[in-house]
Scaffold this active site. Structure first.
Site, short mmCIF file in Angstrom:
data_model
loop_
_atom_site.label_atom_id
_atom_site.label_comp_id
_atom_site.label_asym_id
_atom_site.label_seq_id
_atom_site.Cartn_x
_atom_site.Cartn_y
_atom_site.Cartn_z
N LYS A 37 0.85 -1.21 0.00
CA LYS A 37 0.00 0.00 0.00
C LYS A 37 0.88 1.25 0.00
O LYS A 37 2.09 1.16 0.24
CB LYS A 37 -0.90 -0.03 1.24
CG LYS A 37 -0.11 0.02 2.54
CD LYS A 37 -0.94 -0.43 3.73
CE LYS A 37 -0.11 -0.34 5.01
NZ LYS A 37 -0.76 -1.01 6.15
N ARG A 133 -9.77 -0.71 15.34
CA ARG A 133 -9.74 0.16 14.17
C ARG A 133 -10.72 -0.48 13.20
O ARG A 133 -11.89 -0.60 13.55
CB ARG A 133 -8.29 0.23 13.64
CG ARG A 133 -7.99 1.41 12.76
CD ARG A 133 -6.53 1.45 12.31
NE ARG A 133 -6.13 0.23 11.60
CZ ARG A 133 -4.98 0.06 10.99
NH1 ARG A 133 -4.08 1.02 10.99
NH2 ARG A 133 -4.70 -1.07 10.37
N TYR A 257 18.50 28.80 9.84
CA TYR A 257 17.36 29.50 10.46
C TYR A 257 17.38 29.31 11.97
O TYR A 257 17.62 28.22 12.48
CB TYR A 257 16.04 28.93 9.93
CG TYR A 257 15.74 29.31 8.51
CD1 TYR A 257 15.50 30.64 8.16
CD2 TYR A 257 15.67 28.34 7.52
CE1 TYR A 257 15.20 30.99 6.84
CE2 TYR A 257 15.37 28.67 6.21
CZ TYR A 257 15.14 30.00 5.87
OH TYR A 257 14.84 30.33 4.59
N MET A 305 14.32 23.85 3.46
CA MET A 305 13.50 23.17 2.45
C MET A 305 14.34 22.40 1.44
O MET A 305 13.98 21.28 1.05
CB MET A 305 12.62 24.20 1.72
CG MET A 305 11.60 23.56 0.79
SD MET A 305 10.58 24.74 -0.09
CE MET A 305 9.46 25.30 1.17
C1 LIG Z 1 0.07 -1.94 6.81
C2 LIG Z 1 -0.56 -3.21 7.23
C3 LIG Z 1 0.21 -4.39 7.35
C4 LIG Z 1 1.71 -4.42 7.21
O1 LIG Z 1 2.30 -3.94 8.39
P1 LIG Z 1 3.89 -3.82 8.54
O2 LIG Z 1 4.08 -3.33 9.92
O3 LIG Z 1 4.34 -2.83 7.52
O4 LIG Z 1 4.45 -5.17 8.32
C5 LIG Z 1 -0.47 -5.57 7.62
N1 LIG Z 1 -1.81 -5.58 7.79
C6 LIG Z 1 -2.56 -4.47 7.72
C7 LIG Z 1 -4.03 -4.56 7.95
C8 LIG Z 1 -1.97 -3.25 7.45
O5 LIG Z 1 -2.71 -2.15 7.41
#
Ligand SMILES: *Cc1c(COP(=O)(O)O)cnc(C)c1O
Length: 371
Positions: A37, A133, A257, A305
């Site tokens: 993702k 969640r 800065y 930046m």
């Molecule tokens: C992002 C995610 C993972 C992977 O988690 P990592 O800590 O990156 O291994 C697995 N399951 C769900 C539901 C996630 O949202």
């Protein structure tokens, strides 16, 4: 390649493949659903999926990411962690053979409201075992499962849950979550999938038919006190730039800065072409490590930046054109994340669009492909 005067990200695909093999060694009986993702944690969705062609499946967050994978010719199973939220997205799951995660009952209502059958649809039913969640809670789980099986067929439903504290080895939450998952599912001969990276590494009892790692595939550790290389993981992403100027400071002179760092000795500073506009965190303090031609030197003053400063007084041999490593090979991103009081996930996801990605495949020597 001419010496660039702007940062770039180097992606080591051999490391990605080696990290997948590391997952397989840790969870030898499980299939691997590689989590890609958020543009594969900033590494590039399609190239990562193509490189991980030995993964058994992929997980993305949103339906658009799944569609992009199918359009790129990816054939493995694809789980969509947020599933569908309306009829159109449901239809897209069917068209593109994506497997939605069913995380709340309203998705089942949507499914049942559709007149047509969904015989070809496979889903992952997510049980909330304590993260609170996304996920169907234990009370609603049996009827959710029954409704899905009635609609889709008994074997079209796989089961999953997500662990909230698998990176904390001393708390009891993970054991509690696993116990609840088992209590709700032990009679069911359906595919099961629990483990994120921390659980792949630290909770072998969570390895089921599948494991579901993200972070560790990119060579990064979920444990703040044990960076990836200590766990035999190799960073895929290395964030690099070069020194574009050198400056001498007399004792008492400050840099940047807010004048937050002041020279105590006659100092030689290097100006690195990288800043928060490229995704380097502004939050890190003076003293945060940067590698300059392999030498560990401290960042000094505030990150701006497009540029940051390092103290190179002790390394007279480095100068304009010297290579800077901001994180990656030789300097784990975990170290920088800790200094920025964040987690490595955010740093990798936030590399700015203006930073070009360069692919490196050690197999082919120094060949570099600009994306
Ligand atoms: C992002 C995610 C993972 C992977 O988690 P990592 O800590 O990156 O291994 C697995 N399951 C769900 C539901 C996630 O949202």
């Amino acid at each position: 390649m001419n010496a660039p005067t702007a940062p770039w990200v180097q992606l080591n695909w051999d490391a990605l493949v080696a990290n997948l093999q590391r997952v397989r060694a840790l969870a030898p009986r499980a299939k691997v659903l590689a989590v890609i993702k958020a543009n594969a944690y900033g590494h590039g969705l399609i190239r990562v999926a193509q490189t991980l062609h030995e993964a058994d499946g992929f997980a993305v967050a949103r339906v658009e990411e799944g569609i992009a994978l199918r359009r790129a010719g990816i054939l493995q199973r694809i789980a969509v962690l947020q599933g569908f939220g309306d009829r159109e997205q449901l239809k897209a799951h069917q068209t593109y053979r994506l497997e939605p995660v069913i995380h709340s009952v309203h998705q089942i209502d949507l499914l049942e409201a559709e007149g047509e059958s969904h015989q070809s649809l496979r889903v992952w039913l997510k049980l909330d075992t304590g993260m609170h969640r996304l996920g169907v809670d234990a009370a609603a789980f049996p009827s959710a499962l029954a409704r899905l099986q009635r609609r889709l067929g008994a074997k079209a439903v796989a089961l999953m849950t997500h662990l909230a504290r698998a990176d904390e080895l001393e708390v009891s939450d993970t054991g509690d979550q696993l116990a609840l998952f088992d209590r709700m599912t032990y009679k069911l001969t359906l595919e099961k999938n629990i483990a994120n990276s921390a659980a792949v590494l630290a909770w072998p009892e969570s390895h089921r038919d599948w494991v579901r790692p993200g972070l560790m595939l990119y060579g990064v550790s979920p444990f703040p006190d044990r960076p990836g290389p200590q766990l035999n993981l190799t960073p895929v992403m290395t964030f690099k730039s070069r020194l574009i100027a050198v400056k001498f400071l007399s004792p008492g002179a400050s840099v940047g800065y807010g004048a937050t760092w002041t020279a105590r000795r006659p100092s030689r500073l290097g100006l690195v072409a990288a800043g928060y506009g490229d995704g380097y965190p502004r939050e890190v303090p003076s003293g945060t490590l940067v590698l300059i031609d392999g030498h560990r030197v401290p960042l000094v003053g505030r990150v701006s930046m497009d540029v940051l400063s390092v103290d190179i007084t002790d390394f007279p041999q480095v100068g304009v054109g010297s290579e800077a490593t901001l994180w990656g090979e030789g300097l784990p991103v975990e170290v920088i994340a800790q200094k920025a009081e964040t987690i490595p996930y955010t740093l990798m996801c936030r590399v700015a669009a203006r930073v070009p990605m360069i692919e490196v495949q050690a197999n082919y020597g120094a060949r570099e492909n600009r994306l």
